[in-house]
Design an enzyme around this catalytic site. Structure first.
Site, mmCIF file in Angstrom:
data_model
loop_
_atom_site.group_PDB
_atom_site.id
_atom_site.type_symbol
_atom_site.label_atom_id
_atom_site.label_comp_id
_atom_site.label_asym_id
_atom_site.label_seq_id
_atom_site.Cartn_x
_atom_site.Cartn_y
_atom_site.Cartn_z
ATOM 1 N N ASP A 111 0.856 -1.195 0.000
ATOM 2 C CA ASP A 111 0.000 0.000 0.000
ATOM 3 C C ASP A 111 0.887 1.239 0.000
ATOM 4 O O ASP A 111 1.992 1.237 0.548
ATOM 5 C CB ASP A 111 -1.018 -0.015 1.150
ATOM 6 N N GLU A 172 -5.711 3.688 3.650
ATOM 7 C CA GLU A 172 -6.186 4.321 4.889
ATOM 8 C C GLU A 172 -7.674 4.650 4.837
ATOM 9 O O GLU A 172 -8.297 4.823 5.870
ATOM 10 C CB GLU A 172 -5.375 5.597 5.185
#
Ligand SMILES: [Zn+2]
Ligand SMILES: [Zn+2]
Length: 438
Positions: A111, A172
């Site tokens: 990520d 997130e």
């Protein structure tokens, strides 16, 4: 890593600094030649990887805005000779390393997004983008993904099969994985297995994982009643009933976060107190209106089965109580528009095989088996990839007490020992090679 409720204090993991875990380190046993090549190549590119990581750290981009980050990744992968797809589910980037020989197809996910944060950084290469910080370590994850691509590209002639690198945006926000999948990720690539990691407070030189869920299962429970002529009694009954349905009473060691990583009680002990529980993790939130009374609370459970059983139990407790006629509904994960956040679920066989191969190459002390999950509301949308493809999510140790570094994501003093980049690139390049050969 997405944290659903609140920022955790760094002090919660001070116990880790005192426990016996910290003596671990890389201690290679006799690796076969390809794993020696992996380590020499990692050593050779390590300084360049640290530079790349610091560049991402200085130029962090929040979820959905990872334009520069994705351009850097794409350029790097292209220079390595990989086939590169950009704009997958937003700023997602996919790199394909095809050896030209038939074989297994293994995916590695990293990520790439940073977070809104005004908390001053502790490093001297802090963010140039006001209000944005890599406080969850995704700059490290991105760099390790690029490092693994570099190492495996250097070994391409010795490998069979295909390796995919999935650089995912917007973790997130819990959106990026779903966006990549919705944008046809699994038409573009057809992995047999998928792997990924998250930086964690374990000591540098180690990784940690377990089969099944790596984070707790959590939900917000909402119990709705018809307005009663004695709402206080109804609230009182509901609170007491739910409190007593928990696994641990108010004085249990479970509630002391200092025990989370203790060698006797913490998640690294086979008999950990964090192995089997259901626990209410917030205050009760009471909302009264003219016709309904709603009671909400955050519920954590060590397994999905425990979560479901708890919800069934409280429903049945109300239905068999004198308040049964006033009950309207028992609901969970009910908020419209809010994503349901889930824990990665690790495939048992792949967890066993990969941790075994990493320990056999790099030494047992580098792999920490976990037996429980801390009762925090963490999640990672890596979970959505695992719904289609079996795989494993690892924690990568980033702490170093001698240097005063505590790698607890989302905490004000979050920092990593950059040696963990070397650990990540070595361990997981070797692991992927072993999976291709399996
Ligand atoms: Zn995070
Ligand atoms: Zn994260």
């Amino acid at each position: 890593m997405t944290l659903a409720t609140k920022i955790i204090r760094t002090s919660l993991i001070v116990q880790l600094l005192l426990c016996g875990l910290l003596t671990f380190g890389q201690n290679a046993t006799m690796p076969s030649s390809i794993h020696q090549s992996v380590q020499s190549h990692t050593d050779a590119i390590f300084d360049s990887l640290v530079k790349i990581r610091r560049d991402f750290h200085v130029n962090p981009e929040v979820s959905g805005k990872e334009k520069r980050t994705s351009e850097k990744i794409a350029a790097y992968l292209l220079a390595l000779g990989l086939e590169v797809k950009t704009g997958v589910g937003g700023y997602g980037v996919v790199g394909i390393l095809n050896t030209g020989r038939a074989g297994k197809r293994i995916a590695w996910r990293a990520d790439i997004d940073a977070m809104p944060s005004d908390i001053p950084d502790v490093v001297d290469f802090s963010s140039k983008n006001k209000g944005v910080r890599h406080i969850c370590g995704h700059d490290v994850h991105t760099t390790i993904g690029m490092g693994i691509a570099n190492v495996l590209a250097s070994q391409k002639e010795k490998l069979e099969g295909t390796i995919y690198f999935v650089f995912q945006p917007a973790e997130e926000m819990n959106k990026g994985a779903k966006a990549m999948i919705a944008d046809g990720l699994f038409n573009l690539i057809k992995p047999d297995e998928i792997y990924g990691l998250h930086i964690s407070p374990y000591p540098v030189g180690t990784i940690a994982t377990k089969s099944a869920n790596v984070y707790t299962h959590f939900t917000i429970v909402e119990i709705a009643y018809k307005t009663s002529n004695n709402p206080d009694a109804l609230v009182d009954f509901t609170k007491k009933m739910m409190m007593s349905a928990q696994t641990y009473g108010p004085n249990a060691k479970f509630w002391d976060n200092n025990n989370l990583f203790s060698p006797e009680l913490g998640v690294t002990n086979p008999n950990t107190i964090y192995k089997d529980y259901t626990a209410l993790m917030s205050d009760f939130y009471i909302k009264k209106s003219s016709d309904t009374l709603k009671i909400r609370v955050v519920l954590n459970a060590s397994t999905k089965e425990r979560l479901d059983a708890f919800l069934a139990l409280i429903k049945s407790n109300i239905e068999t109580s004198k308040y049964s006629k006033e009950l309207l509904s028992v609901r969970f994960n009910f908020q419209k528009g809010l994503p349901v956040m889930e824990t990665p679920m690790n495939d048992e066989e792949l967890t066993n095989k990969t941790t075994k191969s990493i320990s056999s190459i790099y030494g047992k002390q580098g792999v920490i088996p976990l037996y429980g999950v801390p009762p925090f509301q963490f999640s990672d949308d890596f979970a959505y990839f695992q719904k289609s493809v079996p795989g494993v999510y690892y924690f990568l140790g980033g702490s170093n007490p001698e240097k005063g570094i505590v790698a607890m994501p989302h905490t004000p003093n979050f920092e990593v020992d950059e040696e963990c980049i070397k650990t990540g690139v070595n361990y997981f390049s070797s692991m992927i090679i072993e999976r291709l050969n399996d």
